[in-house]
Scaffold this active site. Structure first.
Site, short mmCIF file in Angstrom:
data_model
loop_
_atom_site.label_atom_id
_atom_site.label_comp_id
_atom_site.label_asym_id
_atom_site.label_seq_id
_atom_site.Cartn_x
_atom_site.Cartn_y
_atom_site.Cartn_z
N ASN A 1 -0.29 6.05 8.34
CA ASN A 1 -1.20 6.62 9.34
C ASN A 1 -0.67 6.30 10.73
O ASN A 1 0.04 5.31 10.91
CB ASN A 1 -2.60 6.01 9.17
CG ASN A 1 -2.61 4.49 9.28
OD1 ASN A 1 -2.39 3.79 8.28
ND2 ASN A 1 -2.83 3.98 10.47
N ARG B 1 -0.28 -7.89 -3.82
CA ARG B 1 -0.07 -9.13 -3.06
C ARG B 1 -1.42 -9.67 -2.62
O ARG B 1 -2.41 -8.94 -2.58
CB ARG B 1 0.83 -8.90 -1.85
CG ARG B 1 0.41 -7.76 -0.93
CD ARG B 1 0.94 -7.89 0.50
NE ARG B 1 2.35 -8.00 0.70
CZ ARG B 1 3.19 -6.98 0.98
NH1 ARG B 1 2.74 -5.77 1.05
NH2 ARG B 1 4.47 -7.20 1.20
N THR B 2 -1.44 -10.95 -2.30
CA THR B 2 -2.61 -11.55 -1.67
C THR B 2 -2.44 -11.45 -0.16
O THR B 2 -1.36 -11.73 0.36
CB THR B 2 -2.75 -13.02 -2.10
OG1 THR B 2 -2.97 -13.06 -3.52
CG2 THR B 2 -3.91 -13.70 -1.40
N SER C 1 0.84 -1.20 0.00
CA SER C 1 0.00 0.00 0.00
C SER C 1 0.86 1.24 0.00
O SER C 1 1.76 1.39 0.83
CB SER C 1 -0.88 0.04 1.25
OG SER C 1 -1.77 -1.00 1.26
N GLU D 1 -6.75 -2.15 14.05
CA GLU D 1 -6.71 -2.48 15.47
C GLU D 1 -7.62 -1.55 16.28
O GLU D 1 -7.89 -0.41 15.90
CB GLU D 1 -5.28 -2.32 16.02
CG GLU D 1 -4.26 -3.24 15.42
CD GLU D 1 -3.92 -2.88 13.98
OE1 GLU D 1 -3.90 -1.67 13.65
OE2 GLU D 1 -3.71 -3.82 13.20
I1 8IG Z 1 -1.92 1.23 5.26
O1 8IG Z 1 -3.03 1.13 11.11
C1 8IG Z 1 -2.29 0.41 7.01
N1 8IG Z 1 -2.35 -0.89 7.13
N2 8IG Z 1 -3.15 -3.43 10.91
N3 8IG Z 1 -3.10 -1.12 11.01
C2 8IG Z 1 -3.01 -2.28 10.30
N4 8IG Z 1 -2.77 -2.29 9.00
C3 8IG Z 1 -2.61 -1.13 8.39
C4 8IG Z 1 -2.69 0.09 9.06
C5 8IG Z 1 -2.94 0.09 10.44
N5 8IG Z 1 -2.48 1.06 8.16
#
Ligand code: 8IG
Length: 268
Positions: free
Chosen positions: A231, A88-89, A35, A189
């Site tokens: 983030n 990706r998977t 991502s 989470e």
């Molecule tokens: I982009 O804050 C992304 N992927 N588990 N937590 C989890 N996966 C994520 C997050 C996140 N941000």
């Protein structure tokens, strides 16, 4: 392709398909773009060819907006063949672990000795603003899953090769390191889970990478893991998480990430 085909046979078939289709003797290095990383991949070398991952044996179509699904082959400035996986998977797709690590095993079967695993993730350190890349120093796998079968005792000391982290810091000396915690997802989470991740030694929370690293170490590949903090993890920042901010952080960080990957490919 029958569902019961052995994962490693399937990886051999995918590797052979790739090498035949693009007329290359082997792949030297593989990069999995997570991502926020897709914009970082342009101009990393001379284009050899590309195809949809879903057209290769054993690959499923990715499902997430912001995740691509192509295999792109390039010739790097140092004459190496690099394979970019633009998608990706994920384990949360519920297809099991084998599809999650199929790209890693395919890269290994095609000859890759080094793999760069990237992802977008949540950060626990408030100093890491959205768009900060962080080297993965170690991981905690909270999925309760593994790509290994039977009594396959793989050592994970230095799973993220210190030599490769050193190379990355040659390119960008400001890079921090952290421990990546993989949750199953797909929900982000709770703040309490983020506090737990912190208490057990985590710095980054995400939904990928650890299972791929395990498979890569089983296959004897050296792994470099780089997280893009897109983030602040839940409860670290006062605002709720949105997938939109993930994509925006990746766009804004693209020039820096591209420079990092280009510098790495010069040195690998
Ligand atoms: I982009 O804050 C992304 N992927 N588990 N937590 C989890 N996966 C994520 C997050 C996140 N941000």
């Amino acid at each position: 392709m029958s569902a019961e085909t052995d994962p490693k046979t399937l990886a051999d078939q995918a590797a052979k398909t790739i090498l035949d289709r693009f007329g290359v003797a082997s792949i030297d290095v593989a990069l999995v773009l997570g991502s926020g990383w897709s914009g970082a991949a342009s101009g990393l070398g001379q284009w050899i060819g590309e195809c949809e991952l879903a057209d290769l044996p054993g690959f499923a179509k990715p499902v997430v907006v912001g995740h691509g699904g192509q295999l792109v082959l390039i010739r790097t400035g140092t004459g190496r063949t690099a394979a970019l996986f633009t998608g990706r998977t994920h384990f949360y797709e519920g297809r099991g672990v084998a599809p999650v690590v199929h790209g890693v095993r395919t890269a290994a079967a095609a000859g890759a000795r080094t793999i760069v695993l990237t992802n977008g993730c949540g950060g626990l350190n408030p100093a890491w603003g959205p768009g900060t890349p962080v080297l993965i120093r170690d991981h905690i796998n909270l999925t309760s899953a593994t790509p290994l079968e039977g009594a396959t005792f793989i050592d994970l000391t230095d799973a993220y090769a210190p030599r490769l982290r050193e190379l990355a810091r040659e390119v960008d000396p400001t890079l921090d390191e952290g421990v990546y915690v993989q949750f199953r997802g797909p929900q982000y989470e709770t703040p309490a889970e983020v506090m737990m991740a912190k208490a057990i030694g985590g710095d980054l929370v995400g939904m990928s990478t650890t299972l791929e690293t395990i498979a890569a170490r089983e296959a004897g590949m050296d792994v470099l893991g780089i997280s893009l903090v897109t983030n602040a993890a839940a409860g670290i920042s006062p605002t709720p998480l949105e997938h939109g901010e993930v994509i925006a952080a990746g766009k804004a960080a693209a020039p820096r990430l591209r420079g990092l990957l280009a510098g790495l490919l010069e040195r690998l």
